[in-house]
Structure formats: C-alpha cells, structure tokens
Scaffold this motif. Sequence first.
Motif, PDB file in Angstrom:
ATOM      1  N   UNK A  97       0.834  -1.202   0.000  1.00 22.20           N
ATOM      2  CA  UNK A  97       0.000   0.000   0.000  1.00 22.20           C
ATOM      3  C   UNK A  97       0.869   1.253   0.000  1.00 22.20           C
ATOM      4  N   UNK A  98       1.940   1.243   0.809  1.00 23.19           N
ATOM      5  CA  UNK A  98       2.859   2.388   0.832  1.00 23.19           C
ATOM      6  C   UNK A  98       3.549   2.557  -0.514  1.00 23.19           C
ATOM      7  N   UNK A  99       3.991   1.444  -1.094  1.00 23.31           N
ATOM      8  CA  UNK A  99       4.673   1.503  -2.393  1.00 23.31           C
ATOM      9  C   UNK A  99       3.739   2.014  -3.477  1.00 23.31           C
ATOM     10  N   UNK A 100       2.506   1.498  -3.513  1.00 22.37           N
ATOM     11  CA  UNK A 100       1.533   1.931  -4.527  1.00 22.37           C
ATOM     12  C   UNK A 100       1.299   3.437  -4.439  1.00 22.37           C
ATOM     13  N   UNK A 101       1.195   3.924  -3.206  1.00 27.22           N
ATOM     14  CA  UNK A 101       0.913   5.341  -3.026  1.00 27.22           C
ATOM     15  C   UNK A 101       1.998   6.236  -3.589  1.00 27.22           C
ATOM     16  N   UNK A 102       3.258   5.936  -3.257  1.00 29.27           N
ATOM     17  CA  UNK A 102       4.326   6.826  -3.719  1.00 29.27           C
ATOM     18  C   UNK A 102       4.622   6.612  -5.204  1.00 29.27           C
ATOM     19  N   UNK A 103       4.468   5.386  -5.701  1.00 33.93           N
ATOM     20  CA  UNK A 103       4.696   5.159  -7.137  1.00 33.93           C
ATOM     21  C   UNK A 103       3.672   5.900  -7.983  1.00 33.93           C
TER      22      UNK A 103
END
Length: 352
Positions: A97-103
Amino acid sequence: MAGQLDQTENMAQLFAAWINVKRAGKGLSDNTETAYRQGLAAWCKELAVFHDLDVPDDEDPMSVITPEHVYEDALIACAAAFQRQGYSERTRAGRLSALRGICKWLTKTRRLPFDPSVELEFPRIPARLPVALTNEELGRIVVAASTPYERARNQWISRDRALLAVYAGAGPRAAEGLSLTVRDVKREEGGALLLLHGKGNKDRNVPVDDLVVDSIDDYLAEREALLGPYEPGDPLFLTFDAWGIRQDKPPVARPMTTGMLEYLVDQWFLRAAVRRPEGELAHVFRHTFAVGVLRGGGSINELQALLGHEDMATTGIYTRVAAEDVMDLSKVSPVLAHLRDTRQPPEPEPEA
C-alpha cells in the motif's frame, strides 16, 4: 525501464515531498505516516540487496535508492523476498500500500515513466474478526486500572480511569483519544459529548455517559492540584515523572504518546490476568465498545457514525461478533422442548 531517466533525488527526499502533499490534502495521521515510512524503507532495503548496493547499518536505505532503481522486475523480486522471509499477509499488504501510493505520485510528477507497482497483487489477508472483551474481563481491567500497584512506574489512577472511561466508553482510535484537548469534552444540557478528531481531518461528536465525564472531571481536578491551572486548548491526557516528585522536584508533564498508552494498557492486562488478544492493545476497547453498542440495541448506521467509518462494510464486521449472542439465544427458545417431545423417532430399517 526507470533506469533510463536522469534522476538524482533519492527516495528519502521524495518520500518527504510526497508526505507534504498528502498532509496538504485530506490530512495524514502520525501513525499512517509512520506506517508508510516503515513500509517504504523495507522496499528500499530489499531494493538495495537486489541492486547489490552497499548500505551502512546506520544509514537510511531510502537515501541510496532513486527512481532509477524502481522498476517492475526489481519490485517483483523484492515482493518474492518478503514472502520467503516469512512476513505475514497483513505486513506485506501494508508495505505494498505504501509503495503503490508513492509510485502513483512519482508517475504523476513524471519522476517515473509509468507506475511499476500496478502489476503487483495484494496478498489475500485471512479474515479476522475483531475481538471484544467479555463483561467479566472488562471488569477485571477496570479494577486493575483503579487499584494502586507498588511496582507501577508513574501510576496515576485518576488519569488511568479517565483514559479507560474514554476508550471503552466512546470507542476512539488510539490517536483520536490522545489528540483530545480539554475543550473537546463538551458538557451540554442534553448530555455530554466528546469531540473526536478523526481520519482525514473529519471531526465527530460522540455522546458519552455522565460517568465518563465524572471520571474526566476527577482527573482534571487532581491534575490542577498537582500541575497547576490548565487552558482549554491543552492536551487532555498528560504523563509526568513521579520520581521527580518523590525527590521534591517539580513535576514535568508532557502529552501522552501512543507508545505510553500501549505500555499502560499492556500493564492493565497483565495485572488483571486477562489474556491480551493478539495484536490488540488500546484498540481492543474500541472493539468492545462497538460490540456493546450493537448488543445494546444500537443500529449499524448509528455505530458507523460513532466509530467514524467511511465504509459501512468496515462497520458491518462487528455484526458478526454481536451475532454470537443471538446464536446462543436461539438455543434456549421455548419451542425447542416441544419439538424434542414431539419428534418422531426414525423408522427402523427392515431386517435383511
């Protein structure tokens, strides 16, 4: 591949910029920001291994990763590493979820040519019902929080009772309870309210019983005698070093943190000899409050408003817990005895 881009900003700098954007939008709690930071740091640490980058133990792995290191094959390898390392589905989902957000933000701001995280699938998280305390367990915890304990560090019984009254009597999230100010306790003619500051800067008024307010007033009276006058905008819940008082030094008070609250709740469970639900500390009182509302006749819509849930499906899970009482009651229906008495025995099978 993202490595073809000329990027000099590292992920630590980009994370700070992304968080500033989110703060300026819907808002972001400290807990959510910490979870995002920890999740992204885990990805960067694994990306450093994938790219064979040297990261000193005292250095933030986000400071050595740039957008050129973030592409689909690398992320797939990192996701597989998380699974091999035995991280739970819930942990891996939080990291993704964190990765999806910043990507998504990196793509929008043209720091990445496309989002390399979109093909990564979220792990299926096993359904886990919220655990509520029984009435007997809750009673034992109230006694533990209300009883002097000689080995306790910085025990403040009137404050502890007020904390327990707020969390079990209004069901706030941990951060919501700790963000209360003195003025957020509203004493209205029609009854008392707590003004809770929820996710996304959404406030809500939660009605509370007079006993909850009485516990808060007892604590505030003792606090004023101990620490002096307070202002309406001051934090409601404080902690202080009792050791200094025993040494005839003026007490130094400071707002309670989530870590302090969780430690305190853990001690209540230990002294009450109540088994702490796995992964639950202060949040177990929110679950207990929610189930109590439904068992007391409250509607799912009323509970949604009290808990501050945007999605009814999130609130609906409590109906499955509260329904356990209904299942038990169904076994004592008066008709059951008559059905047993009038049930015809099965026909005997014919002899061969």
